[in-house]
Write an enzyme that holds these catalytic residues in place. Structure first.
Site, short mmCIF file in Angstrom:
data_model
loop_
_atom_site.label_atom_id
_atom_site.label_comp_id
_atom_site.label_asym_id
_atom_site.label_seq_id
_atom_site.Cartn_x
_atom_site.Cartn_y
_atom_site.Cartn_z
N LYS A 175 -7.17 -7.03 11.10
CA LYS A 175 -6.26 -7.68 10.14
C LYS A 175 -5.95 -9.07 10.66
O LYS A 175 -6.06 -9.33 11.86
CB LYS A 175 -4.96 -6.88 10.04
CG LYS A 175 -4.13 -7.18 8.80
CD LYS A 175 -4.59 -6.39 7.60
CE LYS A 175 -3.86 -6.82 6.35
NZ LYS A 175 -4.15 -5.92 5.22
N LYS A 204 -7.28 3.98 7.77
CA LYS A 204 -7.61 3.81 6.35
C LYS A 204 -9.12 3.68 6.18
O LYS A 204 -9.74 4.34 5.35
CB LYS A 204 -6.91 2.54 5.84
CG LYS A 204 -7.15 2.25 4.38
CD LYS A 204 -6.58 0.90 3.98
CE LYS A 204 -5.15 0.72 4.43
NZ LYS A 204 -4.46 -0.38 3.74
N LYS A 226 -12.74 -4.75 9.75
CA LYS A 226 -12.57 -5.08 8.34
C LYS A 226 -11.10 -4.95 8.01
O LYS A 226 -10.45 -3.96 8.37
CB LYS A 226 -13.39 -4.08 7.49
CG LYS A 226 -13.28 -4.28 6.01
CD LYS A 226 -14.43 -5.08 5.45
CE LYS A 226 -14.18 -5.62 4.05
NZ LYS A 226 -13.33 -6.82 4.00
N ASN A 239 -1.24 -8.38 -6.90
CA ASN A 239 -2.53 -7.78 -7.21
C ASN A 239 -2.46 -6.25 -7.29
O ASN A 239 -2.92 -5.66 -8.26
CB ASN A 239 -3.55 -8.23 -6.15
CG ASN A 239 -4.87 -7.52 -6.31
OD1 ASN A 239 -5.16 -6.57 -5.59
ND2 ASN A 239 -5.66 -7.91 -7.29
N GLY A 295 -8.55 -10.32 1.26
CA GLY A 295 -7.21 -10.78 0.88
C GLY A 295 -6.13 -9.79 1.25
O GLY A 295 -6.39 -8.65 1.65
N ASP A 296 -4.91 -10.21 1.14
CA ASP A 296 -3.72 -9.37 1.27
C ASP A 296 -2.59 -10.19 0.64
O ASP A 296 -2.88 -11.09 -0.17
CB ASP A 296 -3.46 -9.03 2.76
CG ASP A 296 -2.37 -7.96 2.95
OD1 ASP A 296 -2.67 -6.78 2.79
OD2 ASP A 296 -1.21 -8.31 3.25
P1 NDP Z 1 0.34 -10.11 -3.55
O1 NDP Z 1 0.62 -11.31 -2.75
O2 NDP Z 1 -0.65 -10.20 -4.67
O3 NDP Z 1 1.70 -9.53 -4.18
C1 NDP Z 1 2.77 -9.16 -3.37
C2 NDP Z 1 3.93 -8.78 -4.27
O4 NDP Z 1 4.97 -8.23 -3.46
C3 NDP Z 1 4.54 -9.97 -4.98
O5 NDP Z 1 5.05 -9.56 -6.23
C4 NDP Z 1 5.67 -10.38 -4.04
O6 NDP Z 1 6.72 -11.08 -4.66
C5 NDP Z 1 6.14 -9.03 -3.56
N1 NDP Z 1 6.79 -9.16 -2.24
C6 NDP Z 1 6.25 -9.71 -1.13
N2 NDP Z 1 7.13 -9.67 -0.12
C7 NDP Z 1 8.24 -9.10 -0.62
C8 NDP Z 1 9.50 -8.77 -0.08
N3 NDP Z 1 9.81 -9.05 1.20
N4 NDP Z 1 10.41 -8.16 -0.89
C9 NDP Z 1 10.11 -7.88 -2.17
N5 NDP Z 1 8.92 -8.17 -2.75
C10 NDP Z 1 8.01 -8.76 -1.98
O7 NDP Z 1 -0.09 -8.97 -2.50
P2 NDP Z 1 -0.90 -7.63 -2.78
O8 NDP Z 1 -0.56 -7.07 -4.11
O9 NDP Z 1 -2.30 -7.88 -2.43
O10 NDP Z 1 -0.32 -6.69 -1.61
C11 NDP Z 1 0.84 -5.87 -1.80
C12 NDP Z 1 0.88 -4.79 -0.75
O11 NDP Z 1 -0.31 -3.98 -0.84
C13 NDP Z 1 0.92 -5.27 0.70
O12 NDP Z 1 1.66 -4.36 1.47
C14 NDP Z 1 -0.54 -5.20 1.13
O13 NDP Z 1 -0.68 -5.08 2.53
C15 NDP Z 1 -0.97 -3.93 0.42
N6 NDP Z 1 -2.40 -3.78 0.20
C16 NDP Z 1 -3.11 -4.72 -0.50
C17 NDP Z 1 -4.44 -4.55 -0.74
C18 NDP Z 1 -5.23 -5.48 -1.60
O14 NDP Z 1 -6.38 -5.14 -1.92
N7 NDP Z 1 -4.70 -6.61 -2.03
C19 NDP Z 1 -5.18 -3.39 -0.17
C20 NDP Z 1 -4.33 -2.43 0.48
C21 NDP Z 1 -3.01 -2.65 0.68
P3 NDP Z 1 6.84 -12.67 -4.50
O15 NDP Z 1 5.72 -13.24 -5.32
O16 NDP Z 1 8.20 -12.99 -5.02
O17 NDP Z 1 6.69 -12.96 -3.03
#
Ligand code: NDP
Length: 447
Positions: free
Chosen positions: A129, A117, A93, A244, A168-169
């Site tokens: 993943k 996790k 997962k 997100n 998603g991620d």
């Molecule tokens: P989203 O795609 O919804 O959002 C990602 C955010 O991070 C955007 O604002 C994006 O900006 C920014 N971002 C991405 N790459 C960079 C970078 N290189 N430098 C600066 N900002 C950056 O992703 P999520 O919110 O889902 O995921 C965010 C983090 O949380 C990741 O590390 C993910 O692995 C982790 N995570 C997510 C989960 C989930 O349920 N969604 C669960 C557990 C962990 P821009 O739009 O400009 O690219």
């Protein structure tokens, strides 16, 4: 400095063997180094079963071609991945990431983190993943759909509700999950709702899934602060990212009475000294798919800076964007700015030097594999609802999520207490998860 010979040997061999995969090596070293106290207790047994050597080698890596046709009629080719790292406690997962930076190293580090996790959630899910180097930015809905369909044409051979359940991620939200699910259903001619999580509410999604990672992060943070006699209310918070995780971390932080003053995206950050108005961020990011800079159109008094959000002093820092966002230099700045706690919403946002420096300087650090586990935990709740063909209310799921996060914090704390690690919840999380996974791996024999 590691003394245990077995551990040293596995870390060295794995680092050498995977020397091209720096993110994976970083994640592996971070986890294994912190396991020394437990490995020492049963070194001979672990060695006999080749436990660590098996733990650091994925059960399976699938890499595949993803051809699709863009709106101009041109053929584009991306690379897709699914890493099925460890299925000893349940079906693999873990999310799918669509981002140009995706490569095998990033997939392996994320899948490796996911093993621990998922074990911490207490639910029967293994670690996996996947993703692609596809960049969804600037693509039309039709292009996104064609890409997702092509991606699923191959992925469908490798997943299933009892086999591997993606979600998603970064770059993969409800829209992408919808297209992926539609294509899976079309090819398989079966309504297997539990094959993907993060689905829309009208076709098997769970209430609170969207909010779960961000809310869970704050539930964990509140517990961690409480255990150290600190109240979150009134604290200044900055959040990197505006996706997100960041949005719902912001929502829960505000509900808990904290003052969120800055958020960012990959171009820059906004600083609103009067407190971020989250409704505007939601409109910009969730509806218009715009840039954080657009916040100035709603709040002209705020500031937009193309620089590091970590320049803004805050007591609580929530990195919710991507990996290796905080290095030693940034960690030094945070300490000198008076940061008392950091909650990793993202996976591996602090590098290993930063982690060590923050811990040495008594900053409370909520490690990602524990603090952001609310997303995958709620995904597992979505799978449960799918299998009993029922759906729970927002409040029911939120209550379960809150209890899971409290349990996760308690596990991290009791492992840290047991091994005299003080407030090192990073090691606490690794140790607690490792015990569960290693027991399952040994019980199941050498496979
Ligand atoms: P989203 O795609 O919804 O959002 C990602 C955010 O991070 C955007 O604002 C994006 O900006 C920014 N971002 C991405 N790459 C960079 C970078 N290189 N430098 C600066 N900002 C950056 O992703 P999520 O919110 O889902 O995921 C965010 C983090 O949380 C990741 O590390 C993910 O692995 C982790 N995570 C997510 C989960 C989930 O349920 N969604 C669960 C557990 C962990 P821009 O739009 O400009 O690219």
């Amino acid at each position: 400095m590691i003394n245990c010979e077995y551990l040293k040997e596995v870390i060295n061999t794995t680092s050498e063997k995977n020397s091209q995969e720096k993110e994976f090596v970083q994640a592996m070293q971070e986890v294994l180094t912190s396991l020394e106290p437990v490995i020492k207790e049963k070194e001979e047994e672990y060695k006999k079963y080749g436990l660590l050597e098996r733990l650091v080698e994925p059960e399976r890596i699938i890499s595949f071609r993803v051809p699709w046709v863009d709106d101009r009629g041109h053929v584009q080719v991306n690379r897709g991945y699914r890493v099925q790292f460890n299925g000893s406690i349940g079906p693999y997962k873990g999310g799918l990431r669509f981002n140009p930076t995706v490569n095998q190293s990033i997939m392996k580090f994320l899948a490796f983190e996911q093993i621990f996790k998922n074990a911490l959630t207490g639910l029967p899910i293994g670690g996996g993943k996947g993703g692609s180097d596809f960049d969804p930015k600037g693509k039309s809905d039709m292009e996104i759909m064609r890409f997702c369909q092509s991606f699923m044409n191959e992925l469908q051979r490798h997943i299933g509700q009892d086999v591997d359940v993606p979600a998603g991620d970064i770059g993969v939200g409800e829209r992408e999950i919808g297209f992926l699910f539609g294509q899976f259903r079309k090819i398989k001619n079966t309504y297997e709702a539990g094959v993907l999580t993060g689905k829309g509410l009208s076709y098997g999604g769970s209430l609170t899934r969207k909010e779960a990672t961000g809310y869970g992060l704050l539930y964990f943070m509140r517990e961690m602060l409480k255990a150290n006699n600190i109240n979150i209310a009134g604290k200044k918070v900055i959040i990197s990212g505006a996706g997100n995780v960041a949005i719902y971390a912001c929502e829960k932080a505000i509900q808990m009475g904290a003052n969120v003053i800055a958020m960012s995206d990959s171009n820059g950050y906004i600083y609103d000294k009067n407190g971020i108005k989250l409704d505007f961020i939601k409109e910009i990011k969730e509806i218009k798919r715009g840039r954080i800079k657009d916040y100035l159109k709603y709040v002209p008094d705020a500031q937009y800076v193309e620089g590091s959000i970590y320049d803004i002093p805050a007591e609580i820092v929530l990195p919710c964007a991507t990996q290796n966002d905080i290095n030693l230099q940034t960690a030094e700045k945070l300490v000198s700015n008076g940061t008392i706690a950091i909650g990793e919403g993202a996976n591996m946002p602090c590098n290993n030097e930063a982690i060590n420096y923050l811990l040495e300087n008594k900053v409370l650090l909520a490690p990602g594999k524990a603090a952001n586990a609310g997303g995958v935990a709620t995904s597992a709740l979505e799978m449960s609802q799918n299998s009993i063909r029922s759906s729970w209310t927002f409040e029911e799921v939120d209550k379960k999520l809150e209890q899971i996060m409290i349990n996760i914090f308690n596990q991290c704390k009791s492992a840290a207490d047991k091994y005299n690690l003080g407030t090192n919840y990073v090691a606490g999380a690794n140790i607690s998860a490792f015990k569960k996974v290693s027991n399952a791996m040994i019980s199941q024999g050498i496979i």
